[in-house]
Design an enzyme around this catalytic site. Structure first.
Site, PDB file in Angstrom:
ATOM      1  CG  HIS A 170       8.926  -0.081   1.881  1.00 47.24           C
ATOM      2  ND1 HIS A 170       7.709  -0.082   1.708  1.00 47.24           N
ATOM      3  CD2 HIS A 170       9.061   0.590   3.271  1.00 47.24           C
ATOM      4  CE1 HIS A 170       6.907   0.302   2.673  1.00 47.24           C
ATOM      5  NE2 HIS A 170       7.490   0.380   3.846  1.00 47.24           N
ATOM      6  CG  HIS A 173       2.990   0.943   3.915  1.00 42.03           C
ATOM      7  ND1 HIS A 173       3.946   0.213   4.653  1.00 42.03           N
ATOM      8  CD2 HIS A 173       1.925   0.000   3.253  1.00 42.03           C
ATOM      9  CE1 HIS A 173       3.349  -1.232   4.720  1.00 42.03           C
ATOM     10  NE2 HIS A 173       2.167  -1.112   4.016  1.00 42.03           N
ATOM     11  CE1 TYR A 175       7.064   6.153   5.094  1.00 46.07           C
ATOM     12  CE2 TYR A 175       6.549   3.775   4.830  1.00 46.07           C
ATOM     13  CZ  TYR A 175       6.600   5.148   5.449  1.00 46.07           C
ATOM     14  OH  TYR A 175       6.178   4.987   7.018  1.00 46.07           O
TER      15      TYR A 175
END
Length: 374
Positions: A170, A173, A175
């Site tokens: 990931h 977004h 993070y």
């Protein structure tokens, strides 16, 4: 509308998929104490039984005390791995393929006793700056960065060991990984900071460590985005040339597939071209790409900011018209795989209905579905 192309097989590395439909990763918070149970396994199995070619799990916590901030988010270590092994077994029994999304939220984690698990653990980030632009902690040290990279690599090795078909990192977004990418949260002056290409250094080291852990044929997917949570108009790359500078080190590090997170898949990424982020990424890298963003929804969701600013976006097209646009992108080889989020959340049989031309039977999205594991 002929959707046959969405149901043609696809292969990357040692992963052979029966079709191009992907379940997008969506946080559910239904894993008490970080352990996915039978309900989670059944939830994913239902999608595998209904013609989803690849499942990407909800974000899972790597083994770092500040990785996430909710006890219902599944862990990817310890007892959590036993739960995931059963999820994998259920999905494979149903004929599906599944990869975990490995996650660290960075300074998106809050400070305080309500911050679970591990309330004593402070958030971490490249410069200690939150996505809101506030300095909340000290920057990560080299030793701390090395430990986090090792945690990613261990998670990748564990994913392979328990039977997953690949991994997704990931990097989107706002993070942790994206906080290294983003100039507003990365003010470092060492090897992890600098221009856009230099700010990929942390991700490059994570990817390289994961590759060493799993070998050459275990697929590594990287999810990235231009937009950040609550900063929807942000762009890492303002031009295709900048996007190339960003992507080139990541390709060299060993990414097999780019999961290009857009909020509306039909919107062009740069002026002067109709190509979306996924299409540009494929054009630049030649790597397989996953396109995503409001697929199968009756209308795109707008942020409160966009509503307040009276954002104008074309939401008049029907679900079928948008799906025709999606088919066109795949036919033109602008995307290889398509990730479906909320539409698949509310209707486990979304892919089957799409395949069988039963578009009118697709269940419309409602927030009510968030209350249960449908």
């Amino acid at each position: 509308m002929n959707t046959d192309i969405l149901f043609k097989p696809f292969k990357v590395g040692n992963l052979s998929l029966p079709n191009r439909i992907v379940m997008a990763p969506m946080t559910r918070n239904f894993s008490p104490q970080g352990i996915p149970g039978p309900e989670v396994a059944a939830y994913y199995r239902r999608r595998a039984e209904n013609a989803v070619g690849l499942i990407i799990t909800e974000g899972t916590a790597i083994n770092h005390p500040a990785a996430v901030e909710h006890t219902g988010i599944p862990n990817f270590y310890g007892e959590g791995l036993k739960g995931w092994a059963k999820v994998v077994e259920e999905v494979h029994t149903a004929g599906g393929k599944i990869i975990p999304q490995l996650w660290h939220v960075g300074t998106a984690r809050k400070i305080g006793a309500d911050n679970q698990p591990n309330p004593e653990a402070l958030p971490v980030g490249p410069s200690g700056i939150s996505p809101a632009g506030e300095k909340v902690v000290e920057p990560l040290t080299q030793a701390e960065i090395t430990d986090i990279i090792s945690a990613y690599a261990q998670a990748a090795a564990d994913a392979q060991r328990v039977g997953f078909d690949g991994i997704e990192l990931h990097g989107a977004h706002g993070y942790l990984m994206d906080q290294f990418f983003w100039d507003k949260t990365n003010k470092r002056t060492d090897q992890y900071g600098g221009n856009l290409a230099q700010r990929t250094r942390f991700a490059v080291e994570v990817i390289e460590a994961c590759r060493r852990a799993v070998g050459p044929n275990f697929p590594i997917v990287l999810r990235f985005s231009q937009w950040k949570m609550y900063h929807y108009e942000e762009k890492l790359a303002q031009t295709p040339q900048e996007l190339e500078q960003f992507l080139t080190p990541l390709v060299k590090a060993g990414v097999d597939v780019f999961h290009c997170s857009s909020r509306r898949f039909w919107e062009p990424e740069f002026e002067g071209s109709d190509l979306n982020l996924a299409a540009w990424t494929k054009k630049i890298t030649g790597k397989p790409v996953i396109t995503v963003g409001s697929i199968g929804l009756e209308k795109a969701f707008l942020s409160d900011l966009e509503k307040n600013n009276n954002r104008q976006t074309d939401q008049s097209s029907s679900v079928e018209a948008r799906l025709e646009q999606l088919v066109g992108q795949v036919e033109r080889e602008e995307a290889d795989l398509v990730a479906v989020g909320r539409a698949l959340l509310v209707d486990p049989a979304f892919a089957v209905k799409l395949r069988d031309q039963r578009i009118e039977e697709i269940i419309p999205y409602s927030d009510e579905v968030l209350k249960t594991l449908n």
